[in-house]
Every structure is written in C-alpha cells, then in structure tokens.
Scaffold this motif. Structure first.
Motif, PDB file in Angstrom:
ATOM      1  N   UNK A  81       1.179   4.347  -2.532  1.00 35.61           N
ATOM      2  CA  UNK A  81       1.356   5.669  -1.910  1.00 35.61           C
ATOM      3  C   UNK A  81       2.838   5.848  -1.563  1.00 35.61           C
ATOM      4  N   UNK A  82       3.415   6.981  -1.957  1.00 34.22           N
ATOM      5  CA  UNK A  82       4.851   7.213  -1.743  1.00 34.22           C
ATOM      6  C   UNK A  82       5.050   8.397  -0.797  1.00 34.22           C
ATOM      7  N   UNK A  83       5.854   8.183   0.236  1.00 33.47           N
ATOM      8  CA  UNK A  83       6.183   9.223   1.214  1.00 33.47           C
ATOM      9  C   UNK A  83       7.700   9.392   1.246  1.00 33.47           C
ATOM     10  N   UNK A  84       8.163  10.656   1.208  1.00 34.93           N
ATOM     11  CA  UNK A  84       9.587  10.948   1.339  1.00 34.93           C
ATOM     12  C   UNK A  84       9.824  11.506   2.740  1.00 34.93           C
ATOM     13  N   UNK A  85      10.406  10.700   3.629  1.00 35.09           N
ATOM     14  CA  UNK A  85      10.684  11.177   4.988  1.00 35.09           C
ATOM     15  C   UNK A  85      11.979  11.984   4.979  1.00 35.09           C
ATOM     16  N   UNK A  86      11.845  13.296   4.916  1.00 34.72           N
ATOM     17  CA  UNK A  86      13.013  14.183   4.846  1.00 34.72           C
ATOM     18  C   UNK A  86      13.572  14.395   6.246  1.00 34.72           C
ATOM     19  N   UNK A  89      19.154  14.446  -3.145  1.00 33.28           N
ATOM     20  CA  UNK A  89      17.801  14.185  -2.650  1.00 33.28           C
ATOM     21  C   UNK A  89      16.782  14.241  -3.778  1.00 33.28           C
ATOM     22  N   UNK A  90      16.928  15.216  -4.679  1.00 32.73           N
ATOM     23  CA  UNK A  90      15.991  15.348  -5.794  1.00 32.73           C
ATOM     24  C   UNK A  90      15.999  14.098  -6.666  1.00 32.73           C
ATOM     25  N   UNK A  91      17.181  13.610  -7.011  1.00 31.60           N
ATOM     26  CA  UNK A  91      17.281  12.406  -7.848  1.00 31.60           C
ATOM     27  C   UNK A  91      16.768  11.179  -7.104  1.00 31.60           C
ATOM     28  N   UNK A  92      17.057  11.109  -5.818  1.00 31.01           N
ATOM     29  CA  UNK A  92      16.634   9.993  -4.975  1.00 31.01           C
ATOM     30  C   UNK A  92      15.102   9.922  -4.913  1.00 31.01           C
ATOM     31  N   UNK A  93      14.467  11.066  -4.654  1.00 32.93           N
ATOM     32  CA  UNK A  93      13.014  11.101  -4.556  1.00 32.93           C
ATOM     33  C   UNK A  93      12.352  10.812  -5.909  1.00 32.93           C
ATOM     34  N   UNK A  94      12.973  11.287  -6.984  1.00 32.53           N
ATOM     35  CA  UNK A  94      12.415  11.016  -8.316  1.00 32.53           C
ATOM     36  C   UNK A  94      12.367   9.520  -8.607  1.00 32.53           C
ATOM     37  N   UNK A  95      13.395   8.800  -8.150  1.00 32.70           N
ATOM     38  CA  UNK A  95      13.399   7.346  -8.330  1.00 32.70           C
ATOM     39  C   UNK A  95      12.283   6.693  -7.508  1.00 32.70           C
ATOM     40  N   UNK A  96      12.162   7.109  -6.246  1.00 38.68           N
ATOM     41  CA  UNK A  96      11.142   6.515  -5.370  1.00 38.68           C
ATOM     42  C   UNK A  96       9.730   6.790  -5.877  1.00 38.68           C
ATOM     43  N   UNK A  97       9.533   7.946  -6.463  1.00 37.90           N
ATOM     44  CA  UNK A  97       8.206   8.337  -6.945  1.00 37.90           C
ATOM     45  C   UNK A  97       7.670   7.366  -8.004  1.00 37.90           C
ATOM     46  N   UNK A 120       3.802   5.425   7.688  1.00 39.27           N
ATOM     47  CA  UNK A 120       3.289   4.149   7.172  1.00 39.27           C
ATOM     48  C   UNK A 120       1.782   4.054   7.412  1.00 39.27           C
ATOM     49  N   UNK A 121       1.351   4.432   8.588  1.00 38.72           N
ATOM     50  CA  UNK A 121      -0.031   4.186   9.017  1.00 38.72           C
ATOM     51  C   UNK A 121      -1.033   5.265   8.600  1.00 38.72           C
ATOM     52  N   UNK A 122      -0.565   6.495   8.410  1.00 37.21           N
ATOM     53  CA  UNK A 122      -1.481   7.595   8.061  1.00 37.21           C
ATOM     54  C   UNK A 122      -1.650   7.655   6.548  1.00 37.21           C
ATOM     55  N   UNK A 123      -2.770   7.158   6.067  1.00 35.08           N
ATOM     56  CA  UNK A 123      -2.957   6.972   4.627  1.00 35.08           C
ATOM     57  C   UNK A 123      -3.052   8.279   3.840  1.00 35.08           C
ATOM     58  N   UNK A 124      -3.273   9.405   4.520  1.00 37.32           N
ATOM     59  CA  UNK A 124      -3.364  10.667   3.780  1.00 37.32           C
ATOM     60  C   UNK A 124      -2.055  11.442   3.757  1.00 37.32           C
ATOM     61  N   UNK A 125      -0.974  10.867   4.264  1.00 39.12           N
ATOM     62  CA  UNK A 125       0.336  11.489   4.114  1.00 39.12           C
ATOM     63  C   UNK A 125       0.961  10.997   2.812  1.00 39.12           C
ATOM     64  N   UNK A 126       1.208  11.921   1.910  1.00 40.79           N
ATOM     65  CA  UNK A 126       1.757  11.600   0.589  1.00 40.79           C
ATOM     66  C   UNK A 126       2.846  12.614   0.257  1.00 40.79           C
ATOM     67  N   UNK A 127       3.900  12.150  -0.396  1.00 41.17           N
ATOM     68  CA  UNK A 127       4.961  13.054  -0.827  1.00 41.17           C
ATOM     69  C   UNK A 127       5.884  13.429   0.320  1.00 41.17           C
ATOM     70  N   UNK A 150       0.822  -1.211   0.000  1.00 41.07           N
ATOM     71  CA  UNK A 150       0.000   0.000   0.000  1.00 41.07           C
ATOM     72  C   UNK A 150       0.855   1.259   0.000  1.00 41.07           C
ATOM     73  N   UNK A 151       2.072   1.167   0.582  1.00 43.88           N
ATOM     74  CA  UNK A 151       2.867   2.376   0.758  1.00 43.88           C
ATOM     75  C   UNK A 151       4.361   2.064   0.666  1.00 43.88           C
ATOM     76  N   UNK A 152       5.096   2.993   0.084  1.00 43.82           N
ATOM     77  CA  UNK A 152       6.553   3.008   0.134  1.00 43.82           C
ATOM     78  C   UNK A 152       6.967   4.259   0.902  1.00 43.82           C
ATOM     79  N   UNK A 153       7.617   4.058   2.039  1.00 45.25           N
ATOM     80  CA  UNK A 153       8.165   5.185   2.805  1.00 45.25           C
ATOM     81  C   UNK A 153       9.673   5.206   2.546  1.00 45.25           C
TER      82      UNK A 153
END
Length: 302
Positions: free
Chosen positions: A160-165, A144-152, A215-222, A109-112
């Motif tokens: 759902x993809x979350x970037x924990x900065x 970070x920009x290249x890293x997040x682009x890959x994860x996206x 992971x658990x909060x389904x409305x956290x994205x990006x 459901x999610x990639x953090x």
C-alpha cells in the motif's frame, strides 16, 4: 511494528522517530554511515546508499517503510544545479527504497512516502483536495509528480502506497516559522507580497501524528494532504502571529523585493494554494491544533 525510516535524522524524521518509539514501534533508520549514532534501545541504524551496503540483510521483518529523504527545498536559491539536486535526491532515494522492497523476502504492508502540496501548483481562488489535479506546471509540481511516480512502483509488490503531501510545517526552531519570526522580533513585521496568497500550514506535532496515522489506517491509499483543516491567507497569518507575539503588523515587504532576494524560490512565500485535508477529515483524524491561533500560541510558548 517494525518501521524502516529513510531521512530519520532530518527535521521531521527525528520527531517522527521519537513519536513512533513512544507508540511502541521498533525503528530502523537508513543512513549512509551507521557509526557514531546516538544509542537508543528501540532504534537500529542500517547503512544504505553506498556500493557495499546491503540493508536487506539486516531487515528480516518489515511492517512499514517511511521515506523522508531528499534535499531541502528552502535552504538556498534555486539555481539550475540546486534544482537538479532537489529533484535527483528525491528520485535516487525513492528508487533505492523500491530496490530495498524488491530485495526483502517479507514485503512491508505500506510505504508512506513524503510529498508536498506543491503538486497542486499555485492559485488565489481554487481549493484543492486529494482529488485535485495540478492547476499549472511549475518546478515543484514537476518534482512532486516525478517523486510520487517513483514511489508508486512499490504497489507492484503488493505494498500500500501513501503520498503524504506536506503543507508548510510550523515548528518553533526549524523551518518556515523560525524565519518568519525574525522581523516581528525587531518590530518590523508585516504582509509579504499582496498578503492574499494562501498558506496551507500544519503544526509539527500534527504532521508527525498524521504520518503515523497513514501507516496505521489501512484504507488510506494514494495522496494524503498533511495540512490543517483551516488554511489562512498570508495577511491573516501575519496578523495572528503579530497578535500572539504582541508585536505591530504594518511594514509590508513588496513582492519585487522578495523576488530579487530569493529568485524563483520566492514562490514559497509569494504564491500559495488553499489545500483541504479531505481524507484526514473523512477518516476522523483528531487534530491537536486545528486552528491557527491555537497552533501559534502553542509553538511560541515553546
């Protein structure tokens, strides 16, 4: 939930794994070598990143993937070769995660994905939230920009993809705080550089809880800033640290000396950014240590 972790044996990964086990989740740690790993009833080690590895064959049902894998940015001078390794290790591991998700018949459901506030660049006077764009182009922002682009890319599989900065993670035994303590222990602590640079910090216990929260909060994205709600300037940080340790605070370390010693890596302590975790605040995340004195007092007791 069944949670897959890449980088589960690292600084943050070990503590996050322990937290997720306490919360009742089953953990699958991706590793190059599954032999001679510690035995835990709620943890399975799955081999990946070599030609014969087929991790998808051992993962029938995955609810969440957490990617913490990547070369440490703070363990050596940033030579050309090391900078290449810092970037490539993150891209390679993230691409491997996307390939794994593609192979799974039941998608998570999610990639953090771990990330860093280095995305925002450096500034003495700007305040950054998840909606901010980088203020400048530098090495960390590029990584970070290249890293997040890959994860996206996981989003094309309905994930759902979350970037924990991550900000500067404070822990009594590993990371930045451990290094900062040394001069104070010898009674020679003081400001680094001008002391005006911002330090956006986070207590290790809050850092791992915020990954679990994402992971658990389904409305956290990006983008999701993993920092405390009260960043401090380095002068304030040093004075608070000296006060907790009951040590003096008056021996400054000039910027030029740190740049000579650390090279380009000196940006980690001489430059900074004021980052506010707006999404965590709006989602009512409950910080264990929202203020610097409470965080340092807890950490230094340990």
């Amino acid at each position: 939930m069944n949670v897959v972790i890449a980088g589960g044996t690292g600084f943050i990964g070990k503590k996050l794994t322990d937290l997720l086990i306490k919360q009742g989740h089953s953990i699958f740690i991706l590793t190059r070598d599954a032999s001679n790993k510690p035995v835990k009833s709620s943890v399975q080690y799955i081999e990946w990143l070599h030609k014969d590895a087929k991790p998808e064959e051992n993962l029938d049902q995955v609810d969440a993937v957490i990617n913490l894998a990547g070369e440490s940015i703070g363990s050596g001078r940033w030579t050309h070769q090391r900078k290449k390794k810092i970037l490539q290790s993150r891209l390679d591991s993230t691409r491997a995660i996307i390939n794994l998700i593609e192979q799974l018949s039941n998608k998570p459901k999610v990639l953090v994905n771990a990330s860093a506030i280095g995305f925002y660049g450096n500034s003495l006077n700007k305040t950054f939230t998840e909606r901010s764009e980088p203020s400048e182009n530098n090495f960390l922002s590029e990584v970070v920009t290249k890293w997040e682009n890959e994860a996206e890319k996981a989003s094309k599989y309905g994930v759902r993809v979350v970037f924990c900065r991550l900000g500067v993670v404070l822990d009594p035994n590993e990371g930045a705080l451990n290094r900062m303590l040394l001069p104070y222990q010898f009674f020679i602590g003081g400001p680094l550089g001008t002391g005006k640079q911002w330090l956006s910090w986070i207590h290790i216990d809050d850092a791992i809880r915020m990954f679990s929260f994402a992971v658990c909060q389904s409305d956290i994205v990006g983008a999701f800033n993993v920092t405390a709600p009260s960043p401090s300037q380095m002068n304030e940080f040093g004075k608070t640290l000296a006060g907790v340790l009951k040590r003096p605070y008056y021996f400054p370390t000039p910027s030029f000396a740190l740049r000579l010693l650390l090279g380009e890596m000196s940006t980690l302590v001489l430059d900074g950014q004021k980052v506010i975790p707006q999404k965590a605040i709006s989602q009512n995340y409950s910080y264990l240590f929202p203020t610097l004195p409470s965080a340092l007092e807890d950490l230094l007791k340990k």
